[in-house]
Scaffold this active site. Structure first.
Site, PDB file in Angstrom:
ATOM      1  N   ASP A 479     -29.261  -1.116  -0.010  1.00 19.19           N
ATOM      2  CA  ASP A 479     -27.936  -0.900  -0.586  1.00 19.19           C
ATOM      3  C   ASP A 479     -27.426   0.500  -0.264  1.00 19.19           C
ATOM      4  O   ASP A 479     -28.190   1.396   0.111  1.00 19.19           O
ATOM      5  CB  ASP A 479     -27.995  -1.106  -2.099  1.00 19.19           C
ATOM      6  CG  ASP A 479     -26.698  -1.663  -2.668  1.00 19.19           C
ATOM      7  OD1 ASP A 479     -25.655  -1.559  -1.995  1.00 19.19           O
ATOM      8  OD2 ASP A 479     -26.734  -2.198  -3.790  1.00 19.19           O
ATOM      9  N   ASP A 549     -19.828  -7.955  -3.544  1.00 19.01           N
ATOM     10  CA  ASP A 549     -20.322  -8.002  -4.921  1.00 19.01           C
ATOM     11  C   ASP A 549     -19.593  -9.058  -5.735  1.00 19.01           C
ATOM     12  O   ASP A 549     -20.068  -9.468  -6.795  1.00 19.01           O
ATOM     13  CB  ASP A 549     -20.143  -6.641  -5.600  1.00 19.01           C
ATOM     14  CG  ASP A 549     -21.243  -5.663  -5.224  1.00 19.01           C
ATOM     15  OD1 ASP A 549     -22.279  -6.101  -4.689  1.00 19.01           O
ATOM     16  OD2 ASP A 549     -21.074  -4.455  -5.472  1.00 19.01           O
TER      17      ASP A 549
END
Length: 738
Positions: A479, A549
């Site tokens: 990430d 997301d």
């Protein structure tokens, strides 16, 4: 496929069965572009396509053999300052302050295959016969500097890749402030520019607008490619659709700040430039030093947007992505993030994993919160050691227990970041990117580590290698949750601060390279607050990326549809999450959530223990269906049929290479009142082949021509009555057995 050099007229003709790209050495020794488009028959000279001449206000750059006016000449790698007043592909400041440059032809070479430009990622070949490469050496005598322009043409694809390399030999230092990967001047501007733009949770929306005189561009100066703009543009004729018409695609294999720009001049030519954003680059070169630009991948299609996308899909899936997982079927995964966030212990994790195994999940992924004292996002980034209060047996112990259940184990990391509330930062406060004397801007309570410094990369690598090497880890989710600010490195002096943003990305590539070398069988998935660094550069290292997301199925229609403009669905991380959705709070049927997520790297983002027994059975059916069809979904040819940007409905399909199987999907956002009939026209099938079509519980046989030209009716009454808002249906197509 061939690269032909006509020595008498000094022209290069790069061509395969799909397109031609023609370059000439102009009268002043610089390179001009004569043609880029559908394949044309070779001839001894294409000089009839050369257009120049004196106009009002024009500066004459060369009077022999013709009056050469660069402002009105189609060039190959132009520079500002010697008669061309448009933006150039390179700018170099010399010690005397001049930015005037003049690279002229010296020599060239033609080789089979395609050379690497490592440490930068790029497309590649596995056999020399797949491609040919032309390298043209240009030289600036005043600076004593070479410019090598490299072109690779693929044999079986309408693909031309480009990059530039500057090699400085002079005694005086020069400063590169613009070094684009490629440029092309098109003879007219009658195009519409297509871009993929948006923001967090709505990445890669398709935007299309006509070109106008002046500048139109997409860019990032955020240090990474960004959610706001993807490093891609296309120029399509106004009449171009998904299935017909001419389009040029430009995709940059790079993960940092970039610029993609189209300039329309006063005489309606269009100049395309793409490369590292010049406002984030100042690269000094001493004698003996060089600078390599990233690769630009250009695709030509005269068969519409879907064909352009299919070319990118094939190239990026098989000749950009690489390694152990490139061609393997991707596992069905379950990630605990939306199930637990950081509030978990080993017992809770194992409970979720056991249920996942019951349903057919193959890979369990432990997300953020496993390290340091990480109970919220204010602390412990950078402390890559296990939180033993949550996981008494550590990652090693948990991974072994997960594997004992019959699952593979995956782990989340964010190696480029640090919280100030961490042991790592306390030991190395000068290792973050920040400017002395200025406020150190936090984002998500974290700061960016200075990956332009090798000692920072070494330290992070050592910690991660220890964690990964001592556990049974099959997957890593990497990430990156913020953009760069106050871009300054305490590791170099003032003269070298303009190198930091690019060196940062090179540092990211370096850490990926080391971990892949050490752990070649780990499946890496890239992520940056979802899709903020979904670019070809990272696809070279990680064959799939977390798409967004935003896991809401209806929002994902636009996000995934736009992403397929360039990227194969095997690269698109697509998960089923809980409802109400955690990002936008919409409640969507489990079937529809599955029908969207199937067209990607499939998985779940919830606690399956929270589902009803009936829902668990649906999950089992979804997983079984995906396993049965994932090879087709990931390796087949993807077609966009109806755009979510143009109406209430979306449709797409995947067709096998042999065209004997296909899966189509139709999605409805809102249930219309008293609506008309639905008829979906398929594509990519064989006209005379008989296909068995299954929709809902009905089976019927049609020929390919009937399905493609007459279409298949979808029962609007059943669609509306049974499903209502946020509805979907899958259509299975397979060769009928006589």
């Amino acid at each position: 496929m061939s690269i032909i050099y006509h020595e008498e007229v000094r022209e290069f003709h790069l061509c395969n069965e799909y397109f031609s790209y023609i370059i000439q050495v102009m009268g002043n020794g610089q390179l001009g572009n004569l043609y880029f488009g559908k394949r044309v028959t070779d001839r001894e000279s294409f000089s009839y396509l050369f257009e120049t001449g004196e106009r009002p206000h024009a500066a004459i750059s060369c009077s022999e053999p013709v009056d050469l006016c660069l402002e009105y000449t189609k060039q190959e790698y132009p520079a500002y300052g010697t008669g061309d007043y448009r933006y150039g592909a390179c700018v170099i400041r010399q010690e005397n302050g001049s930015r005037t440059i003049g690279f002229t032809y010296q020599s060239h070479s033609i080789i089979k295959g395609k050379p690497s430009i490592l440490p930068l990622p790029s497309t590649y070949v596995e056999e020399e016969e797949e491609a040919e490469t032309l390298s043209i050496q240009l030289y600036d005598e005043v600076m004593d500097t070479d410019l090598i322009l490299t072109y690779t043409i693929y044999k079986e694809l309408p693909v031309l890749t480009r990059n530039a390399r500057f090699e400085h030999h002079g005694k005086e230092e020069i400063l590169l402030t613009t070094a684009m990967s490629g440029s092309i001047d098109l003879p007219d501007s009658q195009y519409e520019m297509i871009q993929l733009s948006g923001a967090w949770s709505r990445e890669r929306y398709i935007k299309r607008r006509p070109l106008e005189q002046g500048i139109q561009s997409v860019y990032s100066m955020r240090g990474i490619s960004s959610a706001e703009h993807n490093p891609f543009i296309a120029l399509a004729r106004k009449e171009t659709t998904e299935s017909s018409g001419e389009v040029y695609g430009f995709s940059l294999v790079y993960s940092g700040s970039f610029l993609g720009q189209v300039e329309v001049c006063s005489h309606d030519t269009a100049r395309v430039l793409m490369g590292i954003h010049p406002d984030t680059l100042e690269w000094p070169l001493q004698g003996g030093e060089s600078f390599q630009t990233p690769e630009l991948v250009m695709v030509y299609s005269n068969q519409g947007l879907s064909h352009m996308s299919q070319v990118y899909h094939r190239l990026y899936r098989t000749r950009l992505a690489r390694g152990y997982w490139r061609d393997k079927e991707r596992p069905v995964l379950l990630n605990n993030w939306e199930a637990t966030y950081m509030d978990f212990n080993e017992e809770k994790i194992l409970s979720i994993a056991k249920k996942a195994k019951e349903t057919g999940v193959e890979l369990f992924v432990l997300d953020d919160g496993w390290f340091g004292e990480r109970n919220d996002d204010h602390r412990s980034l950078g402390d890559w050691f296990v939180n033993k209060e949550k996981l008494p047996g550590g990652i090693k112990g948990l991974s072994e227990k997960i594997e004992e259940l019959g699952l593979s184990f995956g782990l989340w990391i964010e190696p480029e970041m640090v919280n100030k509330n961490s042991r790592f930062y306390e030991a190395h406060p000068d290792w973050i990117i920040s400017t002395p004397g200025r406020f150190e801007t936090p984002s998500r309570n974290q700061h960016v580590l200075d990956f332009s410094r090798i000692e920072v990369i070494d330290a992070v690598y050592t910690m991660l290698k220890d964690v990964i090497g001592n556990a049974k880890i099959s997957y890593i989710k990497w990430d990156m949750n913020r953009y760069l600010t106050e871009c300054f490195s305490r590791g170099v002096d003032s003269k070298h601060q303009g190198m930091v943003m690019h060196k940062y990305i090179l540092g990211v590539y370096e850490l990926y390279t080391r971990l892949i070398r050490d752990f070649p069988k780990i499946l890496f998935e890239s992520c940056a607050s979802g899709g903020a660094r979904f670019d070809p550069g990272l696809l070279f290292f990680a064959p799939q990326a977390w798409c967004s997301d935003n896991t809401d199925a209806i929002d994902r229609l636009k996000i995934q549809y736009g992403t397929t403009m360039v990227y194969p669905i095997s690269s698109i991380g697509a998960h089923i999450s809980a409802v109400p959705n955690h990002q936008i709070h919409r409640v969507t049927d489990l079937k529809t959530r599955g029908d969207v997520a199937l067209f990607g790297a499939f998985g779940y983002e919830l606690d399956l223990n929270s589902l009803t027994p009936e829902e668990v059975e649906v999950v089992k059916e979804q997983i079984a269906f995906y396993k049965e069809n994932r090879a087709l979904l990931h390796q087949g040819t993807f077609h966009r049929l109806k755009s979510p940007f143009e109406g209430n409905d979306t449709a797409w399909m995947v067709v096998s290479h042999e065209k004997d199987r296909a899966i189509a999907a139709y999605y409805q956002v809102l249930n219309p009142a008293n609506a008309g009939w639905l008829r979906l026209k398929l594509t990519g099938l064989l006209e005379e082949m008989a296909y068995k079509v299954t929709i809902w519980d009905k089976e019927e046989v049609f020929t390919g021509s009937q399905l493609m030209y007459a279409g298949i009716p979808i029962d609007r009454v059943r669609f509306s009555k049974d499903r209502g808002d946020f509805a979907s249906v899958l259509i299975m197509i397979e060769k009928a057995v006589k």
